[in-house]
Structures are given as C-alpha cells and as structure tokens.
Design a protein around this motif. Structure first.
Motif, PDB file in Angstrom:
ATOM      1  N   LEU A  83      75.630  48.856  71.401  1.00 32.32           N
ATOM      2  CA  LEU A  83      75.922  50.024  72.232  1.00 32.32           C
ATOM      3  C   LEU A  83      75.127  49.975  73.535  1.00 32.32           C
ATOM      4  CD1 LEU A  83      75.967  52.857  69.527  1.00 32.32           C
ATOM      5  CD2 LEU A  83      77.928  51.835  70.687  1.00 32.32           C
ATOM      6  N   LYS A  84      73.899  49.522  73.454  1.00 31.99           N
ATOM      7  CA  LYS A  84      73.083  49.363  74.666  1.00 31.99           C
ATOM      8  C   LYS A  84      73.753  48.401  75.639  1.00 31.99           C
ATOM      9  CE  LYS A  84      68.761  47.192  76.128  1.00 31.99           C
ATOM     10  NZ  LYS A  84      67.527  46.530  75.668  1.00 31.99           N
ATOM     11  N   ALA A  85      74.289  47.296  75.098  1.00 29.90           N
ATOM     12  CA  ALA A  85      74.975  46.326  75.959  1.00 29.90           C
ATOM     13  C   ALA A  85      76.216  46.931  76.608  1.00 29.90           C
ATOM     14  CB  ALA A  85      75.357  45.092  75.134  1.00 29.90           C
ATOM     15  N   ARG A  86      76.773  47.976  75.980  1.00 28.16           N
ATOM     16  CA  ARG A  86      77.950  48.652  76.534  1.00 28.16           C
ATOM     17  C   ARG A  86      77.564  49.825  77.422  1.00 28.16           C
ATOM     18  NH1 ARG A  86      81.586  50.009  71.468  1.00 28.16           N
ATOM     19  NH2 ARG A  86      80.465  48.664  70.031  1.00 28.16           N
ATOM     20  N   GLY A  87      76.263  49.994  77.680  1.00 25.94           N
ATOM     21  CA  GLY A  87      75.824  51.008  78.629  1.00 25.94           C
ATOM     22  C   GLY A  87      75.382  52.323  78.032  1.00 25.94           C
ATOM     23  N   VAL A  88      75.343  52.420  76.702  1.00 22.30           N
ATOM     24  CA  VAL A  88      74.914  53.668  76.068  1.00 22.30           C
ATOM     25  C   VAL A  88      73.386  53.703  76.002  1.00 22.30           C
ATOM     26  CG1 VAL A  88      74.971  55.070  73.963  1.00 22.30           C
ATOM     27  CG2 VAL A  88      77.028  53.857  74.709  1.00 22.30           C
ATOM     28  N   THR A  89      72.811  54.792  76.477  1.00 18.00           N
ATOM     29  CA  THR A  89      71.371  55.010  76.362  1.00 18.00           C
ATOM     30  C   THR A  89      71.087  55.639  74.997  1.00 18.00           C
ATOM     31  OG1 THR A  89      71.302  55.431  78.743  1.00 18.00           O
ATOM     32  CG2 THR A  89      69.369  56.097  77.469  1.00 18.00           C
ATOM     33  N   ALA A  90      69.970  55.283  74.388  1.00 23.97           N
ATOM     34  CA  ALA A  90      69.660  55.821  73.060  1.00 23.97           C
ATOM     35  C   ALA A  90      68.204  56.254  72.974  1.00 23.97           C
ATOM     36  CB  ALA A  90      69.957  54.794  71.973  1.00 23.97           C
ATOM     37  N   ILE A  91      67.986  57.352  72.236  1.00 22.94           N
ATOM     38  CA  ILE A  91      66.644  57.780  71.842  1.00 22.94           C
ATOM     39  C   ILE A  91      66.604  57.733  70.319  1.00 22.94           C
ATOM     40  CG2 ILE A  91      64.972  59.665  71.790  1.00 22.94           C
ATOM     41  CD1 ILE A  91      66.166  60.670  74.412  1.00 22.94           C
ATOM     42  N   ILE A  92      65.625  57.041  69.762  1.00 24.61           N
ATOM     43  CA  ILE A  92      65.525  56.897  68.317  1.00 24.61           C
ATOM     44  C   ILE A  92      64.162  57.396  67.856  1.00 24.61           C
ATOM     45  CG2 ILE A  92      64.900  54.460  68.658  1.00 24.61           C
ATOM     46  CD1 ILE A  92      65.969  53.886  65.843  1.00 24.61           C
ATOM     47  N   ILE A  93      64.180  58.356  66.927  1.00 29.14           N
ATOM     48  CA  ILE A  93      62.947  58.806  66.278  1.00 29.14           C
ATOM     49  C   ILE A  93      62.746  57.948  65.034  1.00 29.14           C
ATOM     50  CG2 ILE A  93      61.831  60.704  65.047  1.00 29.14           C
ATOM     51  CD1 ILE A  93      63.412  62.643  66.770  1.00 29.14           C
ATOM     52  N   SER A  94      61.599  57.313  64.926  1.00 28.57           N
ATOM     53  CA  SER A  94      61.349  56.450  63.772  1.00 28.57           C
ATOM     54  C   SER A  94      59.859  56.218  63.610  1.00 28.57           C
ATOM     55  CB  SER A  94      62.064  55.105  63.938  1.00 28.57           C
ATOM     56  OG  SER A  94      61.805  54.264  62.819  1.00 28.57           O
ATOM     57  N   HIS A  95      59.442  55.953  62.365  1.00 27.19           N
ATOM     58  CA  HIS A  95      58.058  55.566  62.088  1.00 27.19           C
ATOM     59  C   HIS A  95      57.956  54.094  61.707  1.00 27.19           C
ATOM     60  CE1 HIS A  95      59.640  56.462  58.043  1.00 27.19           C
ATOM     61  NE2 HIS A  95      58.851  55.486  57.675  1.00 27.19           N
ATOM     62  N   LYS A  96      59.089  53.397  61.685  1.00 26.29           N
ATOM     63  CA  LYS A  96      59.110  52.005  61.220  1.00 26.29           C
ATOM     64  C   LYS A  96      58.896  51.056  62.399  1.00 26.29           C
ATOM     65  CE  LYS A  96      62.318  53.130  57.467  1.00 26.29           C
ATOM     66  NZ  LYS A  96      63.629  52.830  56.862  1.00 26.29           N
ATOM     67  N   LEU A  97      57.670  50.583  62.525  1.00 26.51           N
ATOM     68  CA  LEU A  97      57.326  49.785  63.695  1.00 26.51           C
ATOM     69  C   LEU A  97      58.047  48.447  63.728  1.00 26.51           C
ATOM     70  CD1 LEU A  97      53.559  50.470  64.358  1.00 26.51           C
ATOM     71  CD2 LEU A  97      55.572  51.812  64.908  1.00 26.51           C
ATOM     72  N   ASN A  98      58.397  47.918  62.546  1.00 28.13           N
ATOM     73  CA  ASN A  98      59.135  46.652  62.550  1.00 28.13           C
ATOM     74  C   ASN A  98      60.507  46.827  63.186  1.00 28.13           C
ATOM     75  OD1 ASN A  98      59.857  48.282  60.312  1.00 28.13           O
ATOM     76  ND2 ASN A  98      60.711  46.528  59.220  1.00 28.13           N
ATOM     77  N   GLU A  99      61.132  47.989  62.977  1.00 26.06           N
ATOM     78  CA  GLU A  99      62.432  48.258  63.590  1.00 26.06           C
ATOM     79  C   GLU A  99      62.288  48.598  65.065  1.00 26.06           C
ATOM     80  OE1 GLU A  99      64.489  49.981  59.488  1.00 26.06           O
ATOM     81  OE2 GLU A  99      64.284  51.292  61.235  1.00 26.06           O
ATOM     82  N   ILE A 100      61.283  49.396  65.380  1.00 28.14           N
ATOM     83  CA  ILE A 100      61.061  49.774  66.779  1.00 28.14           C
ATOM     84  C   ILE A 100      60.784  48.553  67.644  1.00 28.14           C
ATOM     85  CG2 ILE A 100      59.410  50.937  68.304  1.00 28.14           C
ATOM     86  CD1 ILE A 100      59.178  53.102  66.152  1.00 28.14           C
ATOM     87  N   SER A 101      59.962  47.640  67.139  1.00 26.20           N
ATOM     88  CA  SER A 101      59.616  46.457  67.926  1.00 26.20           C
ATOM     89  C   SER A 101      60.830  45.575  68.179  1.00 26.20           C
ATOM     90  CB  SER A 101      58.518  45.647  67.217  1.00 26.20           C
ATOM     91  OG  SER A 101      58.978  45.193  65.955  1.00 26.20           O
ATOM     92  N   ARG A 102      61.827  45.690  67.298  1.00 27.71           N
ATOM     93  CA  ARG A 102      63.028  44.882  67.478  1.00 27.71           C
ATOM     94  C   ARG A 102      63.957  45.450  68.545  1.00 27.71           C
ATOM     95  NH1 ARG A 102      68.238  44.131  63.596  1.00 27.71           N
ATOM     96  NH2 ARG A 102      69.434  43.037  65.159  1.00 27.71           N
ATOM     97  N   VAL A 103      64.085  46.780  68.620  1.00 23.34           N
ATOM     98  CA  VAL A 103      65.134  47.355  69.477  1.00 23.34           C
ATOM     99  C   VAL A 103      64.622  48.141  70.673  1.00 23.34           C
ATOM    100  CG1 VAL A 103      66.739  47.484  67.528  1.00 23.34           C
ATOM    101  CG2 VAL A 103      65.354  49.496  68.119  1.00 23.34           C
ATOM    102  N   ALA A 104      63.382  48.655  70.641  1.00 23.57           N
ATOM    103  CA  ALA A 104      62.954  49.606  71.672  1.00 23.57           C
ATOM    104  C   ALA A 104      62.522  48.910  72.964  1.00 23.57           C
ATOM    105  CB  ALA A 104      61.827  50.473  71.140  1.00 23.57           C
TER     106      ALA A 104
END
Length: 511
Positions: free
Chosen positions: A190-211
């Motif tokens: 979705l980011k590649a298609r121009g959608v901006t995203a805000i994600i609330i998360s405590h999982k740093l392994n996931e955050i480090s991958r996408v944020a």
C-alpha cells in the motif's frame, strides 16, 4: 514520496473525568510513509488516533490538526473518512452475520434507486479482495473467516473509501506469524501505491521492518521521535523512552520468607472459545511458593487474563489441556466450585461486571463465595454473616456507613476491597489477582498492597496480573512475562526492571 508533511498534530490534550489522558502530544507524518507510534498501555496512543479519526469530536480536546495543508475540525468519523482518513481499531468493526460484500459496503452501499445492486457490489468486492490478497467468495459470512482474513477485509473496506491515510491500532496483536507477515507485506504494498499509514504497535521486530519513522508517547506526552531510514532501529532507546518514568516508594515493605512450592501449572494450553484454529494460551508452565508474590507482566492481548480465567474453572476458552497442582497434588479446576475447593481463588479485573452484585449489600457480597461457613442445614445465619462482614470491614478498612450498604454505592477502591474480602473469606491457599488496583486511588492502592503482603505472610501465595510495571516491580518476588499466549521471560526481583520486561516482550513478538 515521504518528503512532504501530510499530517501535523500540535499540542493535543484530552481529559476523561478530570484525568488527563493526553497532556501535550505532537505528531508529524510525511506523505507516503509508514509511521509507527509506540508506548506502554495507557500512554495515550489509541486516544490520539481516535482524535485524529473523529471518534472524539472537535471541541472535546485541545490542540490543532492540520491535514493535507488545512486545519481540520472533525465532528465525527464520517468527516475524517470523507477526506481519506480511515481507522481500523484493534477490536474489528465487522458484523459476523453479514457477508464480506455487505461488510465492505455497509453504510456505503452500491445501489440504484434505493435498491442494492448485488452484481456491482460483488464485482467491486472481488476487485478489492484481490488488492489485499484474498480470493474468498464475496458472499461468505465474515464470522466464518479467521481473524487474519477479517483484518484484511477491514483493509479492503478502507480501500473502498479511497483511503489516503490508514490508521491501524495493534493490527497484528491477534494474528499468528503467517497472518502477521501477510499484513506487513500488504502495508508495504500500500505504501508503494501511495497510501500513508500510521501503525500502533509494541512489536519492535515488525516496526523495524516496515516503519520509516517512530513517535514514542509516554504518560500522555511525546517523548521521542526516531527517523528509521538511516539504519537499524535502536531498540534500547525505544524501550527506555517507553518506560523511563520515575518510580516512587509507594509499596509497603516485606521481608520474603519463601517456603515450598504451593501452586504449579504445567503445559497449559487453551483454544479460542469460537475459533478452534486459534491458540490463545500456548504450553504455559509456572509456579509459586508459599510466602511468594508472583507477577505476570504483558501488554494487552498477551493472554494474561485468558490464562487466569481458564485456570479458574475453565471460565475461558475450549480444548483446555495441562495440569494444575496445589501442594504437590494434581487438582481438578474444571469448574469454579472445584477450583475453590482446591484452594484457588480468582479476583477478576472486571469487578463491576463479574466480581460483585452491585445492588446487593456488602454483607452478601463478602460471604457469597463461602456460604457454607455462614449457614446450617442450608439456612443462612444472618447474624453470623453480619459478624463476618464487620470483621472484614475493619481488617480491610472498607469505608462505608454500614455493612448493609449496597456495594454499588461505594467508591472503586472500596468495591475492590469488598471483592478481596469475598475471596479471603473463602480461605484460599492460592489467590490470583487480575489488575487488583485498576481504577483505584493511591491511598486505597497502598491498603490493597498491605492486604497482599498479609496474605503471603500467612504462608499462602499470590499470583498478580498487572499492566502497571512499577506495581509489579514494587510488589513481586518474581515476575513472569507473557506475550502472544506464551511465557517469554522470567525475572527475579533483583533482575527485574521495566526495560528488561519490555525488552522480553518486544524481542519475542511473533516468536
């Protein structure tokens, strides 16, 4: 992409009944980026996003929202959706009995002359489902889908509203590894298609991958902002920012005198009550000794309450497997009565909904779990009841006019003391406390902590679940850490710290 600022939230403040949930939060999000928001339970993350999405209307908070170059004042969620801001809450807003197509276009039906055009609805649904990687029939009832697919249906619904800024609140909290991976890949797509995203998360392994950036909120204020594009996410910096508040000396002192092992759970596993393919508790083993306060830490959705409820009479879940031991002997805990007879008591986190009869008296509530001790030949001795209630009123410092007073008229702290009194009168060896001081003022907290110390000084044991890490650190001799239904860490009082506990949680996310 990612250069121009699309969202600015400035000095956001929000109170509930005089309690400040947000004190001074600012947030900047750039167009086309994935922006993560981190913080402990109660830090204010979800409240901030509810303000942004119009769930909390303009006028109910202080501060400004600038979106796409304009000052915005949303009076409801429809206002934010009209300009492409879509929120997906942690508790999904789908109707289980309706089909995928009906859910996607609910309130936004594809109709002609007031009649739903099912051909168009199904065609558009198939197109949207393809975009999120689903091949299910649009006529399928949503309740028949797993939680991972339901999450993707929510995103398809957002796409149907021409989403520009997608907000996801703990989107992977209830997902297994495979579904989490699919969702994160979709976010990047979705980011590649121009959608901006805000994600609330405590999982740093996931955050480090996408944020691309991270904003950290603590106690209702922004405390740090990290740019992730330059390299790896600094986990230690994030953890310290999330939990780095001072701890006051608010806990009564106790010299631990630990005895033999009193309570033990071995290889405990529990399935979701309605979704057989979803394991909520996964092979958990733990124990507590006489004279010991054992804590269970973990974030929302980690499985702490589900574990406690399933142990106490199988009050949560299906397909429960494992063994419970009290004083070294296996006990039957398959019903609440059998759990009580085995010496186990459970103080629920929901005192008003499950712990008390609010319209009934203090007397009746305190004796409820042990009526046999105040009755003869099946007839309750009301004088004996009143004597017992008066004893616990003095012992627990319950503030009331009389023990005949309705519990619903007491303050939250005094209601919590009545719940404690009820289970202490049942005479358990093992007391499981689920959020024992939630919604309780500081003075009443100290009194409850004193009661906990008295229980273990009598040679019993306490298992305490709490979302307040300072409380666990101040009260417990040992702390287990849960995440996604598993035990992911165990710390002695000497080794435990907020940073160590949070690190165990975020570094075991999805494992």
């Amino acid at each position: 992409m990612g250069g121009e600022t699309i969202l600015q939230m400035r000095e956001i403040q929000k109170s509930f009944g005089g309690v400040k949930a947000l004190k001074n939060v600012s947030l900047d999000v750039k167009r086309g980026e994935i922006h993560a928001i981190c913080g402990e339970n109660g830090a204010g993350k979800s409240t901030l996003m509810k303000i942004l999405s119009g769930v909390y209307a303009h006028g109910s908070y202080a501060g400004d929202i600038h979106y796409d170059g304009q000052l915005r004042q949303f009076l409801g969620i429809r206002d934010s959706e009209d300009i492409g801001i879509i929120i997906i809450h942690q508790e999904l807003a789908l109707v289980p009995m309706l089909s995928i197509a009906e859910n996607i276009f609910l309130g936004n039906e594809r109709a002609r002359n007031g009649i739903v055009d099912w051909e168009v609805s199904y065609s558009k649904t198939r197109e949207l489902l393809r975009k999120v990687g689903l091949a299910d029939d649009p006529a399928t009832e949503v309740g028949a889908l797993g939680i991972g697919k339901q999450q993707l249906v929510e995103i398809a619904k957002a796409l149907s509203k021409d989403v520009k800024l997608l907000i996801l609140d703990e989107p992977t909290a209830s997902l297994n590894d495979n579904d989490s991976e699919k969702l994160l890949s979709l976010l990047l797509d979705l980011k590649a298609r121009g959608v901006t995203a805000i994600i609330i998360s405590h999982k740093l392994n996931e955050i480090s991958r996408v944020a691309d950036a991270i904003t950290i909120i603590r106690d209702g204020a922004t405390v740090d902002v990290l740019d992730c594009k330059g390299g790896n996410v600094d986990e230690d910096r994030i953890v310290k920012a999330m939990v780095g508040r001072d701890m006051a000396d608010r806990y009564p002192r106790r010299e631990p005198r630990l005895g033999e092992r009193l309570f033990e759970v071995r290889n405990w596993s529990v399935r979701h009550p309605t979704q057989d393919d979803r394991m909520m508790i996964k092979d958990v083993s733990l124990h507590a000794r006489r004279g010991e306060v054992v804590g269970i830490a973990g974030l929302m959705g980690s499985g702490r309450t589900e574990l406690a409820m399933s142990i106490f009479g199988g009050n949560y879940g299906r397909g429960i497997q494992g063994e419970v031991f009290v004083e070294g002997r296996a006990v039957d805990v398959s019903s609440a009565r059998q759990a009580i007879e085995s010496g186990i008591a459970y103080v629920t986190e929901d005192r008003k909904g499950c712990g008390l009869l609010l319209d009934d008296s203090i007397v009746r509530n305190i004796t409820l779990a042990n009526l046999g001790a105040v009755s003869a030949s099946g007839v309750i001795d009301e004088h004996r009841e009143a004597v017992v209630a008066e004893e616990f009123r003095r012992k627990l410092h319950i503030r009331c006019h009389t023990v005949s007073q309705a519990v619903g008229n007491l303050s939250g702290g005094n209601q919590q003391k009545v719940v404690l009194g009820k289970w202490l009168f049942a005479g358990p060896d093992v007391l499981i406390l689920d959020e024992p001081t939630r919604g309780v003022d500081v003075g009443a907290k100290y009194e409850i902590y004193t009661v906990i110390n008295q229980v273990v000084e009598e040679g019993k044991c306490v298992v305490m679940i709490s979302s307040e890490m300072p409380e666990l650190l101040g009260m417990c001799d040992r702390i287990y850490v849960m995440n996604e239904g598993r035990i992911v860490g165990e710390f002695s009082a000497e080794d435990a710290s907020q940073e160590a506990i949070m690190r165990a949680i975020v570094r075991n996310g999805g494992n």
